[in-house]
Write an enzyme that holds these catalytic residues in place. Structure first.
Site, PDB file in Angstrom:
ATOM      1  CE  LYS A  66      34.074  15.260  12.292  1.00 39.16           C
ATOM      2  NZ  LYS A  66      34.669  14.905  13.602  1.00 39.16           N
TER       3      LYS A  66
ATOM      4  CE1 TYR B 184      36.051  15.658   9.148  1.00 39.23           C
ATOM      5  CE2 TYR B 184      34.624  17.343   8.210  1.00 39.23           C
ATOM      6  CZ  TYR B 184      35.460  16.903   9.217  1.00 39.23           C
ATOM      7  OH  TYR B 184      35.706  17.714  10.293  1.00 39.23           O
TER       8      TYR B 184
ATOM      9  CB  SER C 184      30.416  17.702  15.055  1.00 33.98           C
ATOM     10  OG  SER C 184      29.802  17.477  13.803  1.00 33.98           O
TER      11      SER C 184
END
Length: 278
Positions: free
Chosen positions: A157, A153, A139
């Site tokens: 995650k 993004y 992650s």
């Protein structure tokens, strides 16, 4: 059973994936190194090592994921660690990122990771001679705390971490499957120079805006001036060593900025509880 461990690594062409493949081989283990473009693994493949298997793998394709795991079993008989690392990023304000670009990112960072996770769990449970294995989800500190100009993004995650927490709760103890979420902070890798930087949305182009300042921070020069920036190989050694622990801890924050992000989140949650609990 041999003391050599078999590592299945996605996104092995650069950054954390390449670093882990190199470390695994240096430690005397076996590396199954995969990447979407197999030619990008030429630096590894040139070693002609019997402990290395190089495979083409697009993690968004379920059939390719299953095939790659099958090839690993055929070559080495088992898989001990799955290093779920393949991913990509985007730099840009939410309003300037086209839906298609954002969805393509999620296909790799979330759905691709899901594809690999599902096959890893099935393989550990049903294919390994001794049931069990370790799944490492790569992650980011952005999976703990969002920041300007990397919303998609960060969201991918966050999604991966929520998925992983739920997956961990579903696993039967008898399956002997460990899961670890790795949360690196900013690191010296090729991610930043290779990350698409979309043109700024006009509404955010004031020099004093948070977005512009964030963009300025997310450059190679700015990051490399940071004395606390993680070295990718140092981080990889920490991940490798932590992967061999008892699995009691779910998350591994790496780097001063990642630890600081976790602390900020804890403070925020504490303040929220104090305001909201009756």
């Amino acid at each position: 059973m041999t003391s050599q461990k078999v590592w299945f690594i996605t996104g092995a062409s650069s950054g954390f994936g390449l670093s882990m493949a190199e470390l695994v081989l240096a430690r005397g283990d076996i590396a199954v190194a995969t990447a979407r473009i197999v030619e990008s693994l030429s630096s590894l493949a040139s070693s002609a090592c019997a402990a290395l298997l190089v495979l083409q793998l697009d993690v968004t394709k379920q059939d390719q994921v299953a095939s790659a795991f099958a090839h690993a079993k055929q070559a080495f008989g088992r898989i001990d660690f799955v290093y779920n690392n393949a991913g990509q990023s985007i730099i840009g304000e939410v309003e300037c990122v086209p839906d298609r670009v954002a969805r393509d990112l999620f296909e790799v960072n979330f759905w691709g990771a899901v594809n690999v996770s599902k096959e890893a769990v099935r393989f550990f449970r049903e294919e390994n001679p001794r049931r069990g294995g370790t799944l490492l989800q790569v992650s980011s500190q952005s999976g703990m705390e969002g920041s300007a100009c990397e919303a998609h993004y960060s969201a991918s995650k966050f999604a991966l971490e929520g998925f992983t927490e739920s997956l961990k709760e579903e696993l039967e103890p008898a399956w002997n499957i460990k899961i670890l979420i790795v949360q690196p902070g900013w690191t010296r890798t090729r991610l930043i120079p290779g990350t698409p930087r979309l043109p700024s949305h006009p509404a955010y182009m004031e020099a004093s805006s948070v977005a512009i300042k964030s963009r300025e921070m997310m450059t190679v020069d700015a990051l490399h001036r940071d004395p606390d920036l993680l070295d990718v190989d140092d981080a990889t050694r920490a991940i490798y060593d932590f992967a061999h622990t008892d699995g009691a801890v779910l998350r591994l924050p790496l780097g001063k900025d990642s630890i600081a992000a976790t602390k900020r989140k804890l403070v925020l949650l504490k303040e929220t509880l104090e305001r909201c609990e009756m």
